[in-house]
Structures are given as structure tokens and as C-alpha cells.
Design an enzyme around this catalytic site. Structure first.
Site, mmCIF file in Angstrom:
data_model
loop_
_atom_site.group_PDB
_atom_site.id
_atom_site.type_symbol
_atom_site.label_atom_id
_atom_site.label_comp_id
_atom_site.label_asym_id
_atom_site.label_seq_id
_atom_site.Cartn_x
_atom_site.Cartn_y
_atom_site.Cartn_z
ATOM 1 N N SER A 233 0.840 -1.189 0.000
ATOM 2 C CA SER A 233 0.000 0.000 0.000
ATOM 3 C C SER A 233 0.880 1.246 0.000
ATOM 4 C CB SER A 233 -0.955 -0.048 1.197
ATOM 5 O OG SER A 233 -1.940 0.959 1.111
ATOM 6 N N GLU A 359 -9.031 -5.930 -3.598
ATOM 7 C CA GLU A 359 -8.503 -4.846 -2.750
ATOM 8 C C GLU A 359 -9.625 -3.953 -2.212
ATOM 9 O OE1 GLU A 359 -5.285 -4.046 -2.066
ATOM 10 O OE2 GLU A 359 -4.090 -5.164 -3.521
ATOM 11 N N HIS A 458 -7.723 -5.593 0.561
ATOM 12 C CA HIS A 458 -6.523 -4.835 0.843
ATOM 13 C C HIS A 458 -5.992 -5.191 2.234
ATOM 14 C CE1 HIS A 458 -3.899 -1.422 -0.005
ATOM 15 N NE2 HIS A 458 -4.130 -0.921 1.198
#
Length: 553
Positions: A233, A359, A458
């Protein structure tokens, strides 16, 4: 500003007897670590001077050497930050945070629901942690330097998923995690002569940490000539930014980007908008875009809590700036957007890059309307957001995933639009501008937690990469969990050793070829190489994409 957030799994695992063999000499002095069985952990080692007072907004300064043996048995402070994960359950409910998001936080951060649990927050945060396999020869092992996520505004290298003992032991590598300045303190969107490095300070911290690794890691058994940076990320975006920093050249030799292919950084015009909003909230006098007199100097005296509060307001007032406080392109420290133009520090660095298949499950869960999405509401939502392409795409995704319900279809579509397209563009640019190999992957293992509402969302993959899948409840308990973790640890550390992720735990993993787009798909009952997964749909999505710092058309 110092306050504790409760013990982490990592901290509990590290409360063990110290052995004499855990004392190591660094350039600044000796440190004593913790023998944790298969590895030795050295926690809270300073790599730079305090960043408060006169050093606020400045480039990192050298650490002051110490006499004697410094205790390195507890994590150092996390950078000042505001994060919804740190809020209490009552506060979350008050602000309307859906229960599924609350559940996600408690599963990823199982003791307090906060990424800074187990340590305290302080402005003087330039600390790193080292895990070295026990009993290995000095100066021989690959080094893996982890950059945490949280965009550029929150997170810490001490998060429980990042405990590096198993990764170090199972992969024969030395693991390093880093804390650095975040948000307004690390990325003040201003680059005047009085604070020339303010917009890049957090990235310069990371460069300083990599220089520390180059100078000292041999004493921990690591090879300074074989350093892999990896991050997820925001951590992946930090690696992207390193690729646009000449000062980072030669400090890392391989890179792994997970769910964070950052193709754009903050340009000066956007930085000025954000800076003006910040000064307005702090009531600092300005004339147009110029700061009156020496009032910018007053920002050094503003309490951290006030800066963080103004940071949140400034970001809310400038939604067009995207991720808000982030590295600013100044043409010198950060020469341009990653992989574009001259000055790249990573043109010949092998790259392993990918993301999860769903995600956006996490981000959609923040929408109270997500829990009630059905086929009818999905079609209406897509018509509004996808225009003339809505019906064509919906038919295509339903044909590709015939067993998926409306929520999963939405998760996959939004993921492809906002994240996988950026990932695809990053791979294309890297391949075009480099002779170094690129390897692609897709994590497609829904863990089943929270009644399957998030899918392979995610951050679900984090604990798998570190071999901590049984320590972090977000990883679930479904069949295949431990095998996939073994495969990922094996692949990631193989890449650190050789620049190739192939291992005995996986099928042969070809490097990227534009004609075939070979991609390792991690899933159950098996992980397989797939050629250009979802390629046709991604090409359509590229017309709509607004991904993570997407490339300009």
C-alpha cells in the site's frame, strides 16, 4: 506527546531472556537485542537524530553516538499520526464507521485495533528494527527492508503482522522495518529556502535508514550489497517514490511492491493548495501563495496535536489533491514521477509487483450502503459510476465469475478500476524503461473472515508474507492458509536471494513478457501461473481508471 497503545503479539513474543551473543556494534555504538529462538531481534535502533525542535521539517540529521551498550529490546516510537483504527469502538460508532470495518481493524491489530499498538507515539521517531537468523555467518545474508503502509500519514514498522522473526529464519534473510516521519511532519507541502526539504523529509528519512543499512547491516549478518526494499500500500508507493530519488541510487538492489504501484507524486500546484488550506486552519498569515515575514518559522512551535488536527482539516478541504500529504516533486530530491524521465534510482533493479484480487473490499466496506448491495442496486450503482460501459462490463464480470454474488462483482470491478490498472501501467513502464526482470502476481485467496464480506481485500496478504498467518486473525483459518503463506515466504525470500521468485514451493514463475503477461496467482487449491488474468476487462477499465497516483493520459 507519548502514550502507550497496549502490547502487541510481537512484543509478547519478544519478552525472553537476553543472551550475551545478542550484543552487536554499530557505527554509533553497541546495541543489545533479544534472543527469540530462531532469530535475534534488535528493536528501536536510532538511525537519525531527534526530529523535533529545530530539526522539525529538516532533512534527517546524523544520530549522536552513545557510550556503553544501548538496550534494543523494545520498539521505538511510531511517528505522530491520526488514524481511524486508533479510535475506540464507541468513537467509531459515533462517527458511523461500519461494523465490518471495526472488525477488520481488530483482526489486523488484535490487541487494540491500532497500527501503533505496543509502542508509543513521539515526534522523535527515526528508529528501525532488525531481525537476524540465529547462528548465521556475518555479512552473508540478503537484507529485506520493509516500508509500512498507511498511505503517507499513518502506520508503523512495529505492527504485529510485521514481526520479522519467522521471515528471517525461514528465508535465511535479515529483516529490517522502519519508522519515519509521516503526514504534515514528513511531507509539509512547502519547499521555500527556509524549509527546502520539508516536502520530502519522510522520504529522506527512508534514504537515511537505507544508508544506515549499508553502513551497519554486515554486523547483523546481512549483505549490504544485496538489499531488497519491500512494502505494501503506502509502503509500495514509498518504493515507487524511491525510484524517482537520485539519492537512493545504489542503496537497494531489488524491489517488491504490494498493492501500491504509485505512478504519480504530488506536484507543486497541488502542494500549494494543500499548504494554503493548512495555513488557513492554523491561522498563519499569508499574502496569496507567499508566507508573510517569518511566520512559517512559527510552524516549528505549533504543538504536534494541533498540526495533526490541521492536517485532517486541510485534507478534507482539498479532496482534489488525492492522498493529501505525500512526497512533493521538487526537481532535485524527487526529480519527477516514478519511472518517468531522468534520475531514476531503479532503472536496473529487478521488480516483483502485484496486489490482491479484491482490494476494494476494505474501502467499499466503509460505505454503509455496501452491506445491502444486490443485483438491482449493483446495476444502478454501476450505471452512475461507469456510464455507457456499465452494462458491457457487468455482463463480462458476471460471465467470468458465475458463482460470485453482487458484492463480489462490485469488489472485483472497483479493484480493477482503481488499483489493478495502475499496477498494469507500472509494469508496462518498468518493462519499457529497464532491462531488469519484472515478475507479476495476484493474491486471490479470500480468508473467509467477517462472513466473507471483504474477499481477498486490501492488507489481507500482509501476515502471509511474513509467515505470521497464525498470529494475525485477519488471515482466517480456512484450508490452504498455511500452504499459501509458505509459498509467499519462499517466493519473496527467493527473490531477495537471487532476483527470481521461483522456488520449490511453486510452479516455474516466468518473468513478465508483454505478449503473455504471465502472472503467479496465489490461491487454493493451488497457486498457478495464468497468462494475462482479466486482461480484456482491464483494458476496458483503463478508460475509466482513477487509480493510485495513476499515470496521466
Amino acid at each position: 506527546m507519548k502514550y502507550f497503545k497496549g502490547l502487541t503479539i510481537s512484543t509478547l513474543l519478544l519478552v525472553m531472556e537476553v543472551s550475551m551473543e545478542s550484543i552487536v556494534s554499530t557505527a554509533a555504538g553497541q546495541v543489545r537485542g533479544l534472543d527469540v529462538g530462531p532469530a535475534v531481534a534488535y528493536l528501536g535502533i536510532p538511525y537519525g537524530a531527534p526530529t523535533s525542535g529545530d530539526n522539525r521539517f529538516r532533512a534527517p540529521q546524523p544520530v549522536t553516538p552513545w557510550a556503553g551498550v544501548r538496550d534494543a529490546t523494545v520498539f521505538g516510537p511510531a511517528a505522530p499520526q491520526q488514524t481511524p483504527h486508533a479510535a475506540s469502538r464507541a468513537m467509531m460508532l459515533e462517527h458511523g464507521v461500519p461494523e465490518v470495518v471495526q472488525g477488520f481493524s481488530s483482526l489486523l491489530y488484535p490487541h487494540s485495533g491500532s497500527p501503533v499498538q505496543g509502542t508509543f507515539i513521539d515526534e522523535d521517531c527515526l528508529m528501525l528494527n532488525v531481525w537476524a537468523p540465529a547462528g548465521k555467518a556475518s555479512g552473508a545474508l540478503p537484507v529485506m527492508v520493509w516500508l509500512h503502509g498507511g498511505a503517507f500519514v499513518h502506520g508503523a514498522g512495529s505492527e504485529p503482522a510485521f514481526n520479522g522473526d519467522r521471515l528471517a529464519d525461514q528465508g535465511d534473510v535479515v529483516v529490517v522495518t522502519v519508522n519515519h516521519r509521516l503526514g504534515v511532519l514528513g511531507f509539509l507541502p512547502y519547499s521555500g529556502p527556509d524549509f527546502p526539504d520539508a516536502g520530502q523529509a519522510g522520504m529522506l528519512d527512508i534514504v537515511a535508514a537505507l544508508k544506515w543499512v549499508k553502513l551497519n547491516i554486515g554486523q547483523f549478518g546481512g549483505d549490504p550489497a544485496n538489499v531488497t526494499v519491500f512494502g505494501q500500500s503506502g509502503g509500495g508507493m514509498k518504493i515507487s517514490a524511491l525510484m524517482a530519488m537520485p539519492q537512493a541510487d545504489g542503496l537497494f538492489h531489488k524491489a517488491i511492491i504490494q498493492s501500491g504501484a504509485g505512478l504519480q507524486l504530488l506536484e507543486q500546484d497541488s502542494a500549494e493548495l494543500l499548504f494554503a488550506a493548512l495555513l488557513t486552519e492554523l491561522k498563519v498569515e499569508t499574502e496569496g501563495s507567499a508566507v508573510v515575514g517569518g511566520s512559517i518559522e512559527k510552524l516549528k512551535q505549533v504543538p504536534v496535536e494541533a498540526l495533526l488536527a490541521a492536517q485532517a482539516v486541510a485534507m478534507a478541504r482539498t479532496p482534489e489533491v488525492g492522498f493529501g500529504f505525500a512526497p512533493v516533486i521538487d526537481g532535485t530530491t524527487i526529480v519527477g514521477h516514478p519511472l518517468q524521465g531522468v534520475g531514476s534510482s531503479a532503472s536496473e533493479v529487478p521488480l516483483l509487483i502485484g496486489c490482491t484480487s479484491e482490494e476494494f473490499g476494505l474501502f467499499l466496506a466503509m460505505d454503509p450502503g455496501y452491506v445491502s448491495v444486490d443485483e438491482a442496486s449493483l446495476a444502478a450503482r454501476l450505471e452512475q459510476g461507469y456510464g455507457d460501459l456499465a452494462e458491457e462490463l457487468l455482463v463480462s464480470y458476471m460471465a467470468a465469475f458465475p458463482d460470485a454474488d453482487a458484492k463480489e462483482i462490485l469488489r472485483r470491478m472497483e479493484t480493477d478500476r482503481h488499483i489493478r490498472v495502475s499496477n498494469r501501467q507500472f509494469v508496462e513502464l518498468k518493462h519499457q524503461n529497464s532491462t531488469a526482470p519484472v515478475y507479476g502476481y495476484l493474491f486471490d485467496y479470500p480468508t473467509g473472515v467477517l462472513h466473507g464480506q471483504l474477499g481477498a481485500a486490501h492488507s489481507v496478504d500482509l501476515a502471509f508474507v511474513f509467515g505470521n498467518q497464525d498470529r494475525i486473525p485477519l488471515s482466517g483459518v480456512l484450508e490452504g492458509r498455511d500452504e499459501i503463506a509458505h509459498q509467499m515466504v519462499s517466493a519473496w525470500t527467493s527473490f531477495a536471494h537471487s532476483g527470481m521468485p521461483s522456488s520449490e514451493a511453486l510452479p516455474v514463475w516466468p518473468e513478465h513478457n508483454p505478449a503473455t503477461v504471465d502472472t503467479m496467482v496465489f490461491g487454493w487449491p493451488e497457486s498457478v501461473v495464468v497468462q494475462d488474468p482479466d486482461g480484456d476487462r482491464l483494458k476496458v477499465m483503463e478508460k475509466l481508471a482513477s487509480g493510485l497516483f495513476p499515470r496521466k493520459p
